[in-house]
Scaffold this motif. Structure first.
Motif, short mmCIF file in Angstrom:
data_model
loop_
_atom_site.label_atom_id
_atom_site.label_comp_id
_atom_site.label_asym_id
_atom_site.label_seq_id
_atom_site.Cartn_x
_atom_site.Cartn_y
_atom_site.Cartn_z
N UNK A 194 -4.17 -6.19 -3.63
CA UNK A 194 -5.20 -5.32 -3.31
C UNK A 194 -4.90 -4.23 -2.26
N UNK A 195 -4.32 -4.74 -1.26
CA UNK A 195 -3.75 -3.67 -0.22
C UNK A 195 -2.66 -2.84 -0.82
N UNK A 196 -1.74 -3.57 -1.22
CA UNK A 196 -0.70 -2.93 -2.02
C UNK A 196 -0.98 -1.83 -2.69
N UNK A 197 -2.11 -2.01 -3.74
CA UNK A 197 -2.42 -1.15 -4.81
C UNK A 197 -2.92 0.07 -4.11
N UNK A 198 -4.07 -0.29 -3.23
CA UNK A 198 -4.72 0.96 -2.26
C UNK A 198 -3.85 1.54 -1.51
N UNK A 199 -2.87 0.98 -0.53
CA UNK A 199 -2.11 1.51 0.20
C UNK A 199 -1.13 2.57 -0.78
N UNK A 200 -0.73 2.11 -1.73
CA UNK A 200 0.20 2.97 -2.41
C UNK A 200 -0.91 4.22 -3.19
N UNK A 212 5.86 1.49 -1.84
CA UNK A 212 5.74 0.06 -1.25
C UNK A 212 6.07 -0.94 -2.05
N UNK A 213 7.23 -1.78 -1.38
CA UNK A 213 7.84 -2.69 -2.33
C UNK A 213 7.01 -4.13 -2.37
N UNK A 214 6.39 -4.37 -1.28
CA UNK A 214 5.75 -5.58 -0.87
C UNK A 214 5.03 -5.53 0.20
N UNK A 215 3.81 -6.16 0.01
CA UNK A 215 2.91 -6.66 1.08
C UNK A 215 2.48 -8.10 1.07
N UNK A 216 2.89 -8.63 2.38
CA UNK A 216 2.81 -10.16 2.65
C UNK A 216 1.68 -10.22 3.74
#
Length: 382
Positions: A194-200, A212-216
């Motif tokens: 969810x963070x990756x989607x919203x950040x992009x 953004x490639x990956x959020x860990x």
């Protein structure tokens, strides 16, 4: 020979006259001579008096050519395969150049080379509220790269700072919509997605040119003040999960076994049913066949049935007691001894064949007849 050796006529190394003393040379005079020589090289026309005049047109042209060559050389640069070059002319975007040997006018074009394949990392850590109003500490890392060099250079003053602010905003929004239990346990993977989607979405709306490639989500912890209590809760959940796994393992072991036993009992019952039915049908058919034979020859059939019944009874008996009709004596037949003393050897292991039964029956019949005849004679004599 050296200028100060004997016979050197006291020559001045700087070209000056003999001053008659050992003082330092005149630097102004030496500098003037150097300027005169330089003017001679460039083609200045002075009469031999040593005073320089203005430069000629040829000298100016040569100087211009040299300056132009140097200017052109300073404009060449190399763009590597993993780079892109953003060119600005007088501060206005001109073009984006790919890999290769490139040239742009120095002092006119501003070239910014940017690596667009390098994976960069940004880390974020902070405390925030969850949906159930609990405080958690979340540590995550973001892997990103430059997707659009023009947007990265021109649209945002500080793209990495914008990335950090957008990350904090997206993380707080997602964690604020999630309960604490999910943040600390199995919900971390979903939070990262969810963070990756919203950040992009934020970065695209800002037109930062970042992909953004990956959020860990590396670590999620409760506040230190209640860490011990949360450890106990996690341990209880682990015990619950372990007991569930053990129960499922036991169920997976006992249920197939019970099903196998039930199937075996069903198959045994089916086999017994088929056996009983088949036996009953066979007995019924045998009775029908026996009835047909009895209707044809009743006497023979009765005798045959009698012999079969005697055979069946005597096969399980070792001694027979016969009550003689019309007499007082009881006839005793030791079948076990008769079987053991039989010379034919056909009776073994307490098994009686039909021939033996017939032989014994004949003997019994003869004995009964003899006794009946004897009794009759005795009565007549009396």
């Amino acid at each position: 020979m050296a200028w100060n050796e004997p016979g050197g006529n006291n020559q001045d190394p700087w070209g000056g006259n003999n001053r008659g003393n050992d003082g330092p040379p005149d630097l102004d005079e030496a500098l003037k001579k150097f300027q005169d020589k330089l003017s001679g090289i460039l083609g200045s026309g002075s009469g031999g008096g040593g005073t320089g005049g203005g430069m000629s047109g040829a000298s100016m042209g040569l100087l211009f050519v040299i300056v132009a060559i140097l200017y052109g050389l300073f404009g060449f640069y190399q763009v590597n395969e993993q780079e892109r070059a953003v060119v600005l002319r007088f501060g206005v975007y001109l073009e984006t150049k790919d890999a290769g040997l490139r040239w742009n006018a120095p002092l006119v074009d501003d070239v910014t080379r940017l690596n667009v394949t390098k994976v960069r990392t940004h880390s974020s850590r902070g405390e925030m509220l969850t949906q159930d109003l609990n405080i958690v500490e979340v540590n995550l890392s973001i892997q990103y790269r430059v997707d659009d060099a023009q947007s990265f250079v021109l649209n945002v003053r500080d793209p990495e700072r914008s990335l950090a602010q957008a990350t904090d905003s997206a993380l707080r929004h997602v964690v604020g919509s999630t309960e604490m239990h999910e943040v600390l346990t199995e919900g971390r993977e979903k939070i990262a997605i969810d963070v990756e989607t919203r950040l992009q979405q934020y970065l695209d709306s800002y037109e930062t040119g970042i992909r953004v490639d990956k959020v860990n989500v590396q670590e999620t912890n409760p506040p230190r003040e209640v860490q011990a209590a949360f450890d106990d809760v996690n341990k209880a959940r682990e015990d619950e999960e372990r007991l569930k796994n053990e129960a499922e393992a036991y169920a997976n072991g006992i249920i197939p076994e019970a099903r196998g036993k039930a199937q075996r009992m069903i198959e045994e019952a089916t086999a017994y049913r088929e056996q009983v039915v088949a036996k009953a049908e066979g007995e019924a058919k045998r009775f029908e066949q026996l009835l047909a034979e009895y209707q044809k020859a009743p006497k023979v059939t009765r005798e045959r049935l009698y012999l079969d019944a005697v055979q069946e009874v005597m096969a399980n008996s070792s001694k027979v007691m016969i009550d003689v009709e019309g007499g007082n004596n009881m006839l005793y037949l030791p079948l076990d001894k008769i079987v053991n003393s039989s010379a034919s050897g056909t009776i073994r292991n307490m098994e009686i064949s039909p021939q033996v039964v017939r032989e014994i029956t004949d003997r019994v019949t003869d004995q009964l007849r003899r006794e009946a005849i004897t009794n009759t004679r005795r009565r007549e004599v009396r």
